[in-house]
Design an enzyme around this catalytic site. Structure first.
Site, PDB file in Angstrom:
ATOM      1  N   ASP A   1       0.836  -1.184   0.000  1.00 60.33           N
ATOM      2  CA  ASP A   1       0.000   0.000   0.000  1.00 60.33           C
ATOM      3  C   ASP A   1       0.876   1.241   0.000  1.00 60.33           C
ATOM      4  OD1 ASP A   1       0.609   0.558   2.674  1.00 60.33           O
ATOM      5  OD2 ASP A   1      -1.371   0.121   3.416  1.00 60.33           O
ATOM      6  N   ILE A   2       0.228   2.350  -0.321  1.00 62.32           N
ATOM      7  CA  ILE A   2       0.924   3.622  -0.478  1.00 62.32           C
ATOM      8  C   ILE A   2       1.116   4.236   0.906  1.00 62.32           C
ATOM      9  CG2 ILE A   2       0.847   5.900  -1.557  1.00 62.32           C
ATOM     10  CD1 ILE A   2      -1.159   4.573  -3.607  1.00 62.32           C
TER      11      ILE A   2
ATOM     12  N   ASN B   1      -4.268  12.611  -0.314  1.00 58.19           N
ATOM     13  CA  ASN B   1      -5.644  13.071  -0.558  1.00 58.19           C
ATOM     14  C   ASN B   1      -5.941  14.369   0.176  1.00 58.19           C
ATOM     15  OD1 ASN B   1      -6.568  11.106  -2.353  1.00 58.19           O
ATOM     16  ND2 ASN B   1      -7.182   9.727  -0.718  1.00 58.19           N
TER      17      ASN B   1
ATOM     18  N   ASP C   1      -6.457   9.896  -6.932  1.00 58.95           N
ATOM     19  CA  ASP C   1      -6.872   8.952  -7.974  1.00 58.95           C
ATOM     20  C   ASP C   1      -5.805   8.823  -9.058  1.00 58.95           C
ATOM     21  OD1 ASP C   1      -9.243   8.562  -6.624  1.00 58.95           O
ATOM     22  OD2 ASP C   1     -10.477   9.712  -8.045  1.00 58.95           O
TER      23      ASP C   1
ATOM     24  N   GLU D   1      -5.989   2.007  -1.024  1.00 54.74           N
ATOM     25  CA  GLU D   1      -4.666   2.139  -1.648  1.00 54.74           C
ATOM     26  C   GLU D   1      -3.861   0.856  -1.514  1.00 54.74           C
ATOM     27  OE1 GLU D   1      -3.817   3.268   2.608  1.00 54.74           O
ATOM     28  OE2 GLU D   1      -5.502   3.499   1.269  1.00 54.74           O
TER      29      GLU D   1
END
Length: 183
Positions: free
Chosen positions: A57-58, A65, A74, A100
């Site tokens: 995951d990020i 965001n 996105d 994510e």
């Protein structure tokens, strides 16, 4: 009549493909990833060939965001999907797990090569400049399939390794076998 049937068949095929894919990234959605993964598990049991799963995951994606907006978030998700897709083999399976989080199922690959793929993905993302955002990093957990476990068990072990990667500093690859050892 034949043209109508051909068109109807094409529409049906397009609809089926849309049902398999994540709308934002174009990669497999969670449900279709599990369906493909179940088939690979069955094949792995038959052939006794190694298989690995990486989950990533990020890092600090909420901050992306919150700072740059969801449209930029996105964009990051779409671009990461493309970067990963170009870093894996054509028969590896890339899917969006949720939010994510992503998964890559890599059949017929040994541990060292799986670690190399995971590290290549990590570096590719770390070095990429995302327009309007800058750079982001990912944490990756890697686990090897051990027969006769389920795909859920394999995912759970990759997820545990991912949490170790996050807890030990992020932007790294950790394996389930040795989760405290970075690649």
């Amino acid at each position: 009549m034949l043209a109508f049937l051909v068109t109807l068949n094409r529409i049906r095929k397009d609809f089926m493909e849309l049902a398999l894919r994540d709308q934002l990234t174009g990669i497999y959605n969670r449900l279709s990833f599990f369906e493909f993964a179940e088939k690979e598990v069955a094949k792995c049991k038959r052939t006794k060939k190694p298989m690995h799963l990486l989950m990533f995951d990020i890092d600090f994606f909420k901050k992306v965001n919150d700072t740059f907006g969801h449209a930029k978030g996105d964009l990051v998700l779409r671009e990461i999907s493309g970067l990963v897709q170009s870093s894996i083999r054509s028969y590896d399976i890339l899917g969006r797990y949720g939010g994510e989080e992503f998964m890559v199922l890599m059949p017929d690959i040994d541990c060292e090569n799986a670690k190399d793929v995971a590290e290549r993905i990590r570096l590719e993302i770390e070095c990429h400049e995302f327009e309007g955002v800058g750079r982001v990093t990912v944490s990756i957990g890697l686990a090897q399939y051990t027969s006769p476990e389920s795909i859920e068990s394999l995912i759970d072990r990759a997820d545990q390794a991912l949490y170790v990667a996050k807890e030990t500093g992020r932007n790294r690859v950790c394996t389930w076998e040795h989760p405290n050892n970075e690649v």
